[in-house]
Scaffold this active site. Structure first.
Site, PDB file in Angstrom:
ATOM      1  N   LYS A 115       0.817  -1.217   0.000  1.00  0.00           N
ATOM      2  CA  LYS A 115       0.000   0.000   0.000  1.00  0.00           C
ATOM      3  C   LYS A 115       0.847   1.262   0.000  1.00  0.00           C
ATOM      4  O   LYS A 115       0.473   2.267  -0.612  1.00  0.00           O
ATOM      5  CB  LYS A 115      -0.959   0.006   1.199  1.00  0.00           C
ATOM      6  CG  LYS A 115      -2.153  -0.927   1.025  1.00  0.00           C
ATOM      7  CD  LYS A 115      -3.232  -0.641   2.055  1.00  0.00           C
ATOM      8  CE  LYS A 115      -4.478  -1.456   1.780  1.00  0.00           C
ATOM      9  NZ  LYS A 115      -5.570  -1.143   2.726  1.00  0.00           N
ATOM     10  N   LYS A 197      -7.067 -14.424  -9.503  1.00  0.00           N
ATOM     11  CA  LYS A 197      -8.242 -14.443  -8.643  1.00  0.00           C
ATOM     12  C   LYS A 197      -9.179 -13.292  -9.001  1.00  0.00           C
ATOM     13  O   LYS A 197      -8.740 -12.197  -9.336  1.00  0.00           O
ATOM     14  CB  LYS A 197      -7.801 -14.322  -7.182  1.00  0.00           C
ATOM     15  CG  LYS A 197      -8.876 -14.584  -6.155  1.00  0.00           C
ATOM     16  CD  LYS A 197      -8.258 -14.547  -4.757  1.00  0.00           C
ATOM     17  CE  LYS A 197      -9.329 -14.751  -3.682  1.00  0.00           C
ATOM     18  NZ  LYS A 197      -8.740 -14.691  -2.326  1.00  0.00           N
ATOM     19  N   LYS A 200     -12.296  -7.055  -7.322  1.00  0.00           N
ATOM     20  CA  LYS A 200     -12.984  -5.815  -7.686  1.00  0.00           C
ATOM     21  C   LYS A 200     -12.011  -4.680  -7.949  1.00  0.00           C
ATOM     22  O   LYS A 200     -12.402  -3.626  -8.454  1.00  0.00           O
ATOM     23  CB  LYS A 200     -13.965  -5.410  -6.584  1.00  0.00           C
ATOM     24  CG  LYS A 200     -13.345  -5.230  -5.205  1.00  0.00           C
ATOM     25  CD  LYS A 200     -14.383  -4.847  -4.179  1.00  0.00           C
ATOM     26  CE  LYS A 200     -13.825  -4.804  -2.770  1.00  0.00           C
ATOM     27  NZ  LYS A 200     -13.701  -6.122  -2.157  1.00  0.00           N
TER      28      LYS A 200
END
Length: 332
Positions: A115, A197, A200
Site C-alpha cells: 500500500k 483471482k 474488484k
C-alpha cells in the site's frame, strides 16, 4: 454468547462491493459458521481511512456492506454484526497494543509495503500501525478463530505475537487466536484473466461479478468471459477459463463439477456461458433484492447496526477494563 461455543471474528472493509468470489469463497461460509460458533462480523470502516476516502461514499458503502451481510444470510439473532467505528473500544485497545507492537514487526508487513508503494503520496502512520488495530479487533472479543485467506495469515500471526507478549508480562489476558481457513471454499477466478483471482480492484469491470450487478450486466459479463478455441466443456489445466466457469456453475447450483461436465457434454460455449450467467443471476437475485429492501428501510437498518454495536461493546468493554487495569490506568 453461548459458553460452550468458540468465538469467531471476521471483518471486511467497506468498499460497498462484494464480488461473486467474496460471496462463494467467504460470506457463504460465514452463514454456516454462525450456527456452530459465537460469531462476530464487522464492517471495518476505521481500517478504510488509511487510504483517503470520500466521506459521503464511505458512509454509503458502510451501510451497503452491512445490508449485504444481512441479505447474504448473516442473522442478527445468531451473530453480532456491527460497524467498527460504532464500538470505540477498538480504537482504545489499538493504542495500548501499539505500545506492545515492535517497529520491526510492522515494517515487515506485506500489505504495508504494497500500500505504501501504491499510495506513495500518503504513507501515513495509520497505514503503518493498522495491524495493531487489526489485533485489537480480534483480541477484544477473546477470539478463538479468525477466518482468513492465505494472504491474511501474516496478520493473525502478528496478533498472536502481540497477545503472547502482553500475556507474558501481565498474565492470561488475551485468548490466543488461530487462523481459520475453511476446507471447502470456492476459488473464483477472473472472467477476463482466469489465471488470476477475481478482484474488484481490477480495472476491467468485465473481469468480476458483483453481488449487486444487474441481471443483464451479469449475463453480458459471462458471455464475454475468456474461454479458448478448443470448444470442449471440461476441466483441464489447459482450459482455465472453462474450468473457472464450471466451478462457478457448480458452486451456485449445488452440483458437482463432474455433473456439470456431463450436463453440457457435446454443447458449445454459446450455450454454456449464458447458462452460467443465468444460474448466477438466480443465485444472487434474492441477495440483491433484500439488500435494496434493507437500504430503503433506513430506520430498520439503523436499529440493526445499533443493536449490533451495543452487543459488541458489552463484550469489548470487559476485555478493555482488564487491559486498563493490567497496564496501570486509574479506574473510570
Amino acid at each position: 454468547m453461548e459458553k460452550d461455543k468458540k468465538i469467531i471474528f471476521s471483518a471486511t472493509q467497506p468498499s460497498g462491493k462484494i464480488t461473486l468470489g467474496n460471496y462463494l469463497g467467504a460470506l457463504r461460509n460465514w452463514v454456516s459458521l454462525q450456527d456452530d460458533y459465537n460469531a462476530l462480523y464487522c464492517v471495518a470502516d476505521e481500517h478504510a481511512i488509511t487510504v483517503r476516502q470520500d466521506p459521503a461514499a464511505l458512509r454509503r458503502q458502510s451501510l451497503e456492506l452491512y445490508a449485504q451481510f444481512i441479505a447474504c444470510g448473516l442473522d442478527p439473532e445468531k451473530s453480532i454484526i456491527f460497524i467498527q467505528s460504532h464500538v470505540p473500544e477498538h480504537a482504545e485497545l489499538a493504542w495500548v497494543l501499539n505500545c506492545y507492537t515492535m517497529y520491526g514487526e510492522l515494517s515487515r508487513m506485506t500489505q504495508f509495503k504494497d500500500k505504501s508503494a501504491s499510495h506513495a503520496d500518503n504513507v501515513n502512520a495509520g497505514l503503518f500501525t493498522y495491524p495493531s488495530l487489526m489485533a485489537a479487533d480480534i483480541l477484544l472479543y477473546q477470539t478463538d478463530l479468525v477466518p482468513v485467506g492465505e494472504d491474511q495469515r501474516q496478520h493473525v500471526e502478528l496478533t498472536r505475537n502481540i497477545a503472547q507478549r502482553f500475556n507474558g508480562i501481565y498474565g492470561d489476558v488475551f485468548t490466543m487466536p488461530d487462523a481459520y481457513i475453511p476446507e471447502v471454499a470456492a476459488r473464483v477466478m477472473s472472467l477476463s484473466e482466469p489465471d488470476k483471482k477475481m478482484s474488484k480492484s481490477s480495472p476491467n469491470e468485465n473481469s468480476y461479478i458483483l453481488v449487486m450487478d444487474k441481471p443483464e450486466d451479469i449475463i453480458r459479463k459471462f458471455k464475454r468471459a475468456v474461454t479458448d478455441s478448443e470448444g470442449g466443456i471440461y476441466r483441464s489445466p489447459d482450459k482455465p477459463g472453462v474450468s473457472n466457469l464450471i466451478e462457478i456453475y457448480a458452486a451456485v447450483t449445488g452440483k458437482t463439477p463432474e455433473a456439470v461436465e456431463q450436463e453440457f457434454s457435446g454443447q458449445g460455449y454459446g450455450t454454456f456461458k449464458p447458462a452460467v450467467g443465468d444460474a448466477v443471476v438466480e443465485a444472487l437475485r434474492p441477495i440483491r433484492e433484500e439488500t435494496l429492501r434493507l437500504l430503503n428501510d433506513k430506520a430498520y437498518l439503523e436499529s440493526l447496526y445499533r443493536q449490533g454495536a451495543e452487543k459488541a461493546s458489552a463484550i469489548a468493554r470487559k476485555t478493555l477494563r482488564k487491559v486498563h487495569k493490567k497496564v496501570g490506568f486509574a479506574p473510570r
